[in-house]
Write a protein that holds these residues in place. Structure first.
Motif, PDB file in Angstrom:
ATOM      1  N   CYS A 208       3.741  -5.593   4.273  1.00 48.00           N
ATOM      2  CA  CYS A 208       2.707  -4.546   4.283  1.00 48.00           C
ATOM      3  C   CYS A 208       1.443  -5.070   4.958  1.00 48.00           C
ATOM      4  CB  CYS A 208       2.420  -4.153   2.830  1.00 48.00           C
ATOM      5  SG  CYS A 208       0.949  -3.150   2.616  1.00 48.00           S
ATOM      6  N   VAL A 209       0.839  -4.217   5.771  1.00 47.98           N
ATOM      7  CA  VAL A 209      -0.399  -4.588   6.471  1.00 47.98           C
ATOM      8  C   VAL A 209      -1.499  -4.941   5.461  1.00 47.98           C
ATOM      9  CG1 VAL A 209      -2.199  -3.707   8.021  1.00 47.98           C
ATOM     10  CG2 VAL A 209       0.187  -3.072   8.419  1.00 47.98           C
TER      11      VAL A 209
ATOM     12  N   CYS B 204       5.226  -0.410   5.483  1.00 49.67           N
ATOM     13  CA  CYS B 204       5.715   0.258   4.269  1.00 49.67           C
ATOM     14  C   CYS B 204       6.566   1.476   4.638  1.00 49.67           C
ATOM     15  CB  CYS B 204       4.548   0.681   3.383  1.00 49.67           C
ATOM     16  SG  CYS B 204       3.789  -0.693   2.497  1.00 49.67           S
TER      17      CYS B 204
ATOM     18  N   CYS C 103       0.821  -1.225   0.000  1.00 48.34           N
ATOM     19  CA  CYS C 103       0.000   0.000   0.000  1.00 48.34           C
ATOM     20  C   CYS C 103       0.848   1.265   0.000  1.00 48.34           C
ATOM     21  CB  CYS C 103      -0.953  -0.017   1.191  1.00 48.34           C
ATOM     22  SG  CYS C 103      -0.154   0.309   2.781  1.00 48.34           S
ATOM     23  N   GLY C 104       2.077   1.170   0.504  1.00 49.31           N
ATOM     24  CA  GLY C 104       2.947   2.352   0.534  1.00 49.31           C
ATOM     25  C   GLY C 104       2.697   3.283   1.711  1.00 49.31           C
ATOM     26  N   ASN C 105       1.654   3.038   2.504  1.00 49.70           N
ATOM     27  CA  ASN C 105       1.266   3.990   3.568  1.00 49.70           C
ATOM     28  C   ASN C 105       1.269   3.418   4.968  1.00 49.70           C
ATOM     29  OD1 ASN C 105       0.633   6.193   1.890  1.00 49.70           O
ATOM     30  ND2 ASN C 105      -1.224   5.113   1.259  1.00 49.70           N
ATOM     31  N   CYS C 106       1.348   2.099   5.111  1.00 49.35           N
ATOM     32  CA  CYS C 106       1.128   1.496   6.433  1.00 49.35           C
ATOM     33  C   CYS C 106       2.404   1.550   7.275  1.00 49.35           C
ATOM     34  CB  CYS C 106       0.656   0.045   6.271  1.00 49.35           C
ATOM     35  SG  CYS C 106       1.970  -1.056   5.747  1.00 49.35           S
TER      36      CYS C 106
HETATM   37 ZN    ZN Z   1       1.684  -1.099   3.397  1.00 48.45          ZN
END
Ligand code: ZN
Ligand code: ZN
Length: 337
Positions: A102-103, A94, A88-91
């Motif tokens: 990644c979550v 990440c 996701c790039g945001n968790c």
């Molecule tokens: Zn993530």
């Protein structure tokens, strides 16, 4: 386009589906090679814990760029490797640069439809240049990077004694990457004598052990009583994982590469006396993919020996059940299209 769809456990069919249209900024790929692995066999057999059917399998992938968005770093016709772990790039993970766990991770061919089809659309960050690798080599990068990642998790010191339990493709990848570390000795343990023999022929100086009643004693003698600095388990078997802990030396580590659904138990006094580490290893990151590409380039990976079987993708519905029944000699099968 034609896709291979697992409609339910035990049923694999060729299905006509509409061609995908890329969301803004994504590239369209023509699929070329799909490596088969234990995950696919599990999905076909209905043994995968969280899988929803129907599913297009395939996560060990290489292809060619068919269409690019404006200002793409790729050109039409480029050969590429696909990283199937869509993060996701945001968790929380990440943000620590650990996109591999990644979550919200979605793995192509597992949580979302994969590469057993003619065309696939993906974001550019999931695609790496094949840098001169053959299409088949490019499709082998993913499974080898799981081994490379596990070895980096084990933080081997020069001269370490390593034990790899499980001589399937993932274990072989672990053994190869461990052998690239300075002066490390690598032993491989499996229940299957054929697999052990194959592993021994593959790597320089690998010592093979087949599980028998005296195995604990033989491993102790081999290590002059110390047992192993780092043990890697790539069996997907809970009993083996618990057993593997016993083969860890004082001050050593045990890396669990494959995952099981079970609860793993161990003796706390044994664990504390050794101040040992139990380390999880999941998937791989871009760094591992690039490391594997470098090692294939340098000729250190016997990729043609590993690629034991080849098949036309659309012959797979006929062939897969046979391979599941009698996987004799199967190491890495690659489907072509
Ligand atoms: Zn993530
Ligand atoms: Zn795989």
């Amino acid at each position: 386009m034609k896709s291979i769809v697992c409609t339910e456990p035990g049923n694999l069919i060729i299905e006509e589906r509409s061609d995908p249209t890329p969301p803004k900024g994504w590239v369209t790929l023509k699929m070329k090679r799909i490596g088969l692995c234990g995950t696919d066999f599990h999905i076909f057999k209905g043994l995968h814990p969280f899988l929803e059917y129907p599913r297009v399998m395939g996560h060990e992938l290489s292809g060619e760029i068919l269409e690019t968005p404006k200002n793409s770093r790729f050109s039409v016709g480029d050969r590429v490797i696909i990283n199937p772990y869509l993060s996701c790039g945001n968790c929380v993970s990440c943000k620590k640069n650990k996109s591999n766990c990644c979550v919200n991770l979605k793995v192509l061919g597992v949580h979302t439809d994969g590469g057993m089809c003619e065309f696939l659309c993906l974001p550019e960050r999931a695609i790496y240049p094949a840098r001169g690798l053959t299409l088949s080599e490019a499709a082998m990068v993913e499974f080898l990077s799981i081994g490379a990642h596990a070895v980096s998790r084990g933080q081997l010191l020069a001269g370490s004694h390593i034990l790899v339990i499980g001589a399937g493709p993932i274990g072989l990848g672990v053994a190869l990457f461990a052998s690239f570390e300075e002066a490390c000795t690598v032993a491989i343990l499996d229940v299957n004598p054929e697999r052990v023999a194959f592993a021994q022929n593959l790597g320089d100086g690998f010592t093979g052990f087949v599980v028998d009643d005296d195995i604990d004693q033989r491993l102790r003698e081999f290590t002059k009583g110390d047992m192993f600095d780092v043990v890697f388990d790539a069996t997907g078997n809970a009993q083996s994982m618990e057993k593997g802990l016993n083969y860890t030396a004082h001050g050593g580590a045990c890396v669990f590469v494959s995952v099981v659904k079970d609860i793993i138990k161990f003796s706390d006094p044994f664990f504390h006396a050794r101040e040992m580490q139990i380390i999880g290893s999941r998937n791989a990151t871009r760094v591992d993919f690039e490391n594997v590409i470098d090692k294939i380039h340098s000729g250190k990976i016997p990729s043609s020996e590993l690629n034991s079987h080849n098949i036309d993708l659309f012959d797979l519905p006929k062939q897969l059940p046979t391979w599941i029944e009698d996987g004799g000699g199967l190491v890495k099968a690659i489907a072509h299209l």
